[in-house]
Write an enzyme that holds these catalytic residues in place. Structure first.
Site, PDB file in Angstrom:
ATOM      1  N   ASN A  38      -5.562 -12.398   0.167  1.00 63.72           N
ATOM      2  CA  ASN A  38      -4.765 -11.548   1.539  1.00 63.72           C
ATOM      3  C   ASN A  38      -4.180 -11.384   2.240  1.00 63.72           C
ATOM      4  O   ASN A  38      -4.769 -11.298   3.811  1.00 63.72           O
ATOM      5  CB  ASN A  38      -4.603 -10.043   1.071  1.00 63.72           C
ATOM      6  N   ASP A  61     -14.646 -17.330  -1.835  1.00 61.13           N
ATOM      7  CA  ASP A  61     -14.689 -16.033  -2.126  1.00 61.13           C
ATOM      8  C   ASP A  61     -15.764 -15.690  -2.483  1.00 61.13           C
ATOM      9  O   ASP A  61     -16.617 -16.312  -3.154  1.00 61.13           O
ATOM     10  CB  ASP A  61     -14.128 -16.585  -4.018  1.00 61.13           C
ATOM     11  N   SER A 127     -13.997   2.906   5.427  1.00 62.05           N
ATOM     12  CA  SER A 127     -13.585   3.953   5.291  1.00 62.05           C
ATOM     13  C   SER A 127     -13.325   5.472   5.115  1.00 62.05           C
ATOM     14  O   SER A 127     -14.216   5.579   4.558  1.00 62.05           O
ATOM     15  CB  SER A 127     -11.872   3.135   4.123  1.00 62.05           C
ATOM     16  N   TYR A 152     -10.367   1.982  -5.017  1.00 66.39           N
ATOM     17  CA  TYR A 152     -10.806   1.954  -3.454  1.00 66.39           C
ATOM     18  C   TYR A 152     -11.830   2.787  -3.070  1.00 66.39           C
ATOM     19  O   TYR A 152     -12.578   1.762  -2.276  1.00 66.39           O
ATOM     20  CB  TYR A 152      -9.407   1.640  -2.817  1.00 66.39           C
ATOM     21  N   LYS A 156     -15.933   1.867  -1.207  1.00 71.30           N
ATOM     22  CA  LYS A 156     -16.464   2.139   0.046  1.00 71.30           C
ATOM     23  C   LYS A 156     -17.665   3.004  -0.148  1.00 71.30           C
ATOM     24  O   LYS A 156     -18.606   2.642   0.257  1.00 71.30           O
ATOM     25  CB  LYS A 156     -15.608   2.459   1.381  1.00 71.30           C
TER      26      LYS A 156
END
Ligand code: WQD
Length: 340
Positions: A38, A61, A127, A152, A156
Site C-alpha cells: 500500500n 513482508d 488506533s 481491523y 489493534k
C-alpha cells in the site's frame, strides 16, 4: 539509553513516511521496511528530496521472518516503530482472515525478532478503534477496550494485548501504544500525503478528489447522528503532528522506559460538514455534497482527550484543521493520479 537506529516497518506509508521525515529531522537514523502493498518505492526519493537523506530500505513482508531477520542482523537496531499492517476497515469486514493473519503475523514476527536481537523498545501504531463504540467522549487512555466494530480494529486490540503481556513478562522490554484518531493532511511540500488505491474510503482524500474534479461530489454518510449538525464527528489530526508524536515518544522511552499508552489527537471534534467548510475556506473552493444514508459501523462521535501526551511527552498537536486541508489539497493537486 539513547535510541539511534530505528527500524520503521510500513515506513513508506502515509504516516510512516512522515514519521521517517520527523526522525531524520531529529537526528535519528531510520531504517525503512515496507512490502509496497500500500505504498510506492518512489516515496524514498521524495523523502530524500525533503530531508537530503536516503534511508536504507528493505522491501520485505513483515510476516516473512527469514527476510525480516536480515534487517535485524545487518543493523544494530535500537528500537522498532511498527506501522506495517492492512488498515481498510471495510475490507477487513469482507476479508477477516487476511487481516488477522497479516496484522497479527507481522506484529508477532517483529516481536520475536526484537526478543532474539535484544531490542528493548517497540512503538506500536494503534488506533482509536480499540475503544469500540464510545460510551462518552472525549476518550481517555484509561477507557476500556471494547469490541472493535470491525476485524481491523480487533487486530489493534489484540496486538496491544500481545505487547502488554510481552512487556509484563520481560521487564527489559519497553512498549509504547499510540492510539491515532483520524490522520489527515500531508507534507507542506506536497510531496507526501494520503494516497489511497482506488476510490477513497476516508473523508479527506475523498474531498480532495472532489476538489480536483476526479469525483463529482462528496457523499455525506448520514446527517441524523447525535451531533451538533447531525453529521459524524471525529478528531482529525495533521499527519505532521502525528509524526512528531512518535519522536516525542522515542524520547520518552529513552528517558523513562516501561509500558506507556497515549492518545494522539487534537482533543477537538470536527463534523463532516465542518471539515467541508474548513476545506472550502482554506482552499477557496466549493465542495458539492449530497446527504446519503449512514455507513454501517460508523459511530456518532469519536475524539480524544490528549492531556496525558502533553503531560508526559510535552507533545500536543499544533497544526490546525485548515493547515491540514491546505496541505491535503496541495498534495492532491501535485499528484492528481496519486504518487507515481
Ligand atoms: C470520517 C467521517 C464518515 C467518507 C477510519 C478508521 C480509523 C482510521 C481512519 C486507519 C465519518 C464520514 C467518510 C465519505 C463521509 N483508519 N464520511 N463520506 O471511519 O472515522 O476512521 O479511518 O487507521 O481506524 O476507523 O474515518 O474518514 O472513513 O470517516 O461522510 O466519503 O466521515 O461517516 O463520520 P473513520 P473516515
Amino acid at each position: 539509553m539513547s535510541l539511534k537506529r530505528i527500524l520503521v516497518t510500513g515506513g513508506l506509508g502515509f504516516i510512516g513516511s512522515e514519521t521517517v521525515i520527523a526522525l531524520l529531522k531529529e537526528g535519528y537514523e531510520p531504517i525503512v521496511v515496507d512490502d509496497l502493498y500500500n505504498a510506492k518505492e518512489v516515496v524514498l526519493d521524495r523523502i530524500e528530496t525533503i530531508s537530503g537523506r536516503h534511508p536504507l530500505f528493505y522491501k520485505i513482508d513483515c510476516c516473512d521472518e527469514r527476510a525480516l531477520e536480515a534487517a535485524f542482523k545487518e543493523n544494530e537496531l535500537d528500537a522498532v516503530i511498527h506501522f506495517a499492517g492492512y488498515k481498510a476497515v471495510g475490507e477487513s469486514v469482507a476479508k477477516p482472515t487476511k487481516y488477522y493473519s497479516n496484522n497479527l503475523g507481522s506484529a508477532l514476527t517483529v516481536l520475536r525478532l526484537c526478543n532474539r536481537y535484544r531490542i528493548h523498545s517497540i512503538v506500536f501504531s494503534s488506533s482509536a478503534t480499540v475503544y469500540g463504540v464510545p460510551e462518552r467522549v472525549p476518550l481517555f487512555e484509561t477507557d476500556p477496550l471494547r469490541d472493535a466494530t470491525n476485524p481491523y480494529g480487533e487486530t489493534k486490540v489484540m496486538i496491544e494485548r500481545i505487547l502488554r503481556d510481552a512487556a509484563k513478562a520481560d521487564p527489559t522490554l519497553n512498549v509504547a501504544l499510540l492510539r491515532y484518531f483520524n490522520p489527515i493532511g500531508g507534507h507542506p511540500s506536497g510531496l507526501l500525503g494520503e494516497d489511497p488505491n482506488g476510490i477513497p474510503n476516508n473523508l479527506m482524500p475523498y474531498i480532495c478528489q472532489v476538489a480536483v474534479g476526479k469525483l463529482p461530489y462528496l457523499r455525506v454518510y448520514g446527517d441524523d447522528y447525535k451531533t451538533p449538525d447531525g453529521t459524524g464527528v471525529r478528531d482529525y489530526i495533521h499527519v505532521v503532528d502525528l509524526a512528531e508524536g512518535h519522536v516525542a515518544t522515542l524520547k520518552k522511552l529513552e528517558k523513562d522506559p516501561g509500558l506507556v499508552v497515549y492518545n494522539l489527537g487534537t482533543g477537538k471534534g470536527t463534523s463532516v460538514l465542518e471539515l467541508v467548510r474548513a476545506f472550502e475556506k482554506a482552499n477557496g473552493i466549493e465542495i458539492p455534497y449530497k446527504i446519503e444514508a449512514r455507513r454501517p459501523g460508523d459511530v456518532d462521535m469519536n475524539y480524544a482527550n490528549c492531556d496525558k501526551a502533553f503531560r508526559e511527552l510535552g507533545w500536543k498537536a499544533r497544526l490546525t484543521i485548515e493547515d491540514a486541508c491546505r496541505d491535503a489539497y496541495n498534495f492532491q493537486k501535485k499528484n492528481p493520479n496519486g504518487i507515481e
